[in-house]
Design a protein around this motif. Structure first.
Motif, PDB file in Angstrom:
ATOM      1  N   VAL A  54       2.206  -1.017 -10.623  1.00 37.40           N
ATOM      2  CA  VAL A  54       0.836  -0.578 -10.386  1.00 37.40           C
ATOM      3  C   VAL A  54      -0.137  -1.597 -10.987  1.00 37.40           C
ATOM      4  O   VAL A  54       0.081  -2.105 -12.081  1.00 37.40           O
ATOM      5  N   GLY A  55      -1.197  -1.896 -10.249  1.00 41.09           N
ATOM      6  CA  GLY A  55      -2.227  -2.811 -10.718  1.00 41.09           C
ATOM      7  C   GLY A  55      -2.099  -4.229 -10.194  1.00 41.09           C
ATOM      8  O   GLY A  55      -3.042  -5.015 -10.286  1.00 41.09           O
ATOM      9  N   GLU A  56      -0.952  -4.584  -9.642  1.00 38.33           N
ATOM     10  CA  GLU A  56      -0.769  -5.942  -9.125  1.00 38.33           C
ATOM     11  C   GLU A  56      -1.503  -6.123  -7.795  1.00 38.33           C
ATOM     12  O   GLU A  56      -1.542  -5.214  -6.970  1.00 38.33           O
ATOM     13  N   GLY A  57      -2.055  -7.321  -7.596  1.00 40.06           N
ATOM     14  CA  GLY A  57      -2.670  -7.668  -6.324  1.00 40.06           C
ATOM     15  C   GLY A  57      -1.589  -8.063  -5.339  1.00 40.06           C
ATOM     16  O   GLY A  57      -0.710  -8.862  -5.674  1.00 40.06           O
ATOM     17  N   VAL A  58      -1.633  -7.495  -4.131  1.00 40.33           N
ATOM     18  CA  VAL A  58      -0.589  -7.765  -3.144  1.00 40.33           C
ATOM     19  C   VAL A  58      -1.175  -7.935  -1.740  1.00 40.33           C
ATOM     20  O   VAL A  58      -2.282  -7.497  -1.451  1.00 40.33           O
ATOM     21  N   LYS A  59      -0.380  -8.580  -0.912  1.00 40.70           N
ATOM     22  CA  LYS A  59      -0.645  -8.661   0.525  1.00 40.70           C
ATOM     23  C   LYS A  59       0.565  -8.037   1.198  1.00 40.70           C
ATOM     24  O   LYS A  59       1.691  -8.487   0.989  1.00 40.70           O
ATOM     25  N   VAL A  60       0.346  -6.987   1.984  1.00 39.59           N
ATOM     26  CA  VAL A  60       1.432  -6.255   2.624  1.00 39.59           C
ATOM     27  C   VAL A  60       1.348  -6.463   4.136  1.00 39.59           C
ATOM     28  O   VAL A  60       0.305  -6.214   4.748  1.00 39.59           O
ATOM     29  N   SER A  61       2.446  -6.922   4.725  1.00 42.45           N
ATOM     30  CA  SER A  61       2.532  -7.051   6.183  1.00 42.45           C
ATOM     31  C   SER A  61       2.965  -5.698   6.733  1.00 42.45           C
ATOM     32  O   SER A  61       3.920  -5.100   6.236  1.00 42.45           O
ATOM     33  N   ILE A  62       2.238  -5.229   7.747  1.00 40.27           N
ATOM     34  CA  ILE A  62       2.469  -3.870   8.253  1.00 40.27           C
ATOM     35  C   ILE A  62       2.609  -3.849   9.774  1.00 40.27           C
ATOM     36  O   ILE A  62       2.182  -4.763  10.474  1.00 40.27           O
ATOM     37  N   ASN A  63       3.187  -2.757  10.248  1.00 37.07           N
ATOM     38  CA  ASN A  63       3.206  -2.400  11.664  1.00 37.07           C
ATOM     39  C   ASN A  63       2.627  -1.003  11.776  1.00 37.07           C
ATOM     40  O   ASN A  63       2.927  -0.131  10.951  1.00 37.07           O
ATOM     41  N   LEU A  64       1.806  -0.776  12.792  1.00 33.24           N
ATOM     42  CA  LEU A  64       1.290   0.563  13.066  1.00 33.24           C
ATOM     43  C   LEU A  64       2.257   1.255  14.016  1.00 33.24           C
ATOM     44  O   LEU A  64       2.663   0.683  15.025  1.00 33.24           O
ATOM     45  N   ARG A  65       2.622   2.464  13.672  1.00 32.37           N
ATOM     46  CA  ARG A  65       3.539   3.250  14.508  1.00 32.37           C
ATOM     47  C   ARG A  65       2.820   4.544  14.894  1.00 32.37           C
ATOM     48  O   ARG A  65       2.078   5.114  14.100  1.00 32.37           O
ATOM     49  N   GLY A  66       3.072   5.006  16.103  1.00 33.23           N
ATOM     50  CA  GLY A  66       2.497   6.265  16.570  1.00 33.23           C
ATOM     51  C   GLY A  66       3.531   7.030  17.365  1.00 33.23           C
ATOM     52  O   GLY A  66       4.413   6.432  17.980  1.00 33.23           O
ATOM     53  N   ARG A  67       3.416   8.351  17.315  1.00 37.83           N
ATOM     54  CA  ARG A  67       4.362   9.158  18.097  1.00 37.83           C
ATOM     55  C   ARG A  67       3.678  10.419  18.605  1.00 37.83           C
ATOM     56  O   ARG A  67       2.671  10.870  18.074  1.00 37.83           O
ATOM     57  N   GLU A  68       4.265  10.955  19.619  1.00 36.21           N
ATOM     58  CA  GLU A  68       3.770  12.171  20.250  1.00 36.21           C
ATOM     59  C   GLU A  68       4.740  13.304  19.937  1.00 36.21           C
ATOM     60  O   GLU A  68       5.956  13.105  19.920  1.00 36.21           O
TER      61      GLU A  68
END
Length: 124
Positions: A54-68
Motif C-alpha cells: 500500500v502506498g506505492e506508485g504503480v502503472k497497471v495494464s488493464i483490460n475492460l471486460r463486460g458480460r450480459e
C-alpha cells in the motif's frame, strides 16, 4: 489501457471455485478529483501483487471486460469488470539536473591586450 496512481488497497486472494481465484487491487489516481479504481487480478496474475504494498506508485495494464446476464425474471443485466494483467512500479522522480557550479570570480583574468585606439566594426 493503463491506470496510474498509488495503491490504496491490496485484498487477500479469494478462491472462488476449485479452479478459479482472484485478488482485488484498488488504485487511487492522482488528479484533481482522485478516482478509486478497483482492479481484479485472476488466476496466475494474482501472484503479481505479492511484490507490492500500500502506498506505492504503480502503472497497471488493464483490460475492460463486460458480460450480459439474464435474471430469473427475464430481465437482462450488464456487468463490467476491470482485469489487470501487468503491474509496474513508477520511478520516483529524479531530481532536476543541476547546473555545474560557476568558477570563482578570481579564476577569470582581465583582458590585458585591450587597445582603445583599435578600430572595431560595431555600429554603436
Amino acid at each position: 489501457m493503463e491506470v496510474t496512481g498509488k495503491i490504496k488497497v491490496i485484498n487477500a486472494e479469494q478462491q472462488v471455485s476449485a479452479s478459479f481465484r482472484k485478488r482485488e487491487l484498488v488504485v487511487a489516481t492522482e488528479e484533481q478529483y482522485p478516482q478509486f479504481i478497483s482492479i481484479n487480478f485472476v488466476q496466475d496474475k494474482c501472484d503479481l501483487l505479492s511484490a507490492y504494498k500500500v502506498g506505492e506508485g504503480v502503472k497497471v495494464s488493464i483490460n475492460l471486460r463486460g458480460r450480459e446476464w439474464v435474471n430469473p425474471q427475464g430481465e437482462t443485466k450488464y456487468f463490467n469488470d476491470i482485469q489487470g494483467w501487468k503491474i509496474e512500479r513508477l520511478q520516483a522522480e529524479a531530481p532536476a539536473a543541476q547546473m555545474p557550479p560557476m568558477p570563482a570570480a578570481e579564476a577569470f583574468e582581465p583582458a590585458t591586450n585591450f587597445n582603445e585606439e583599435e578600430h572595431d566594426d560595431l555600429p554603436f
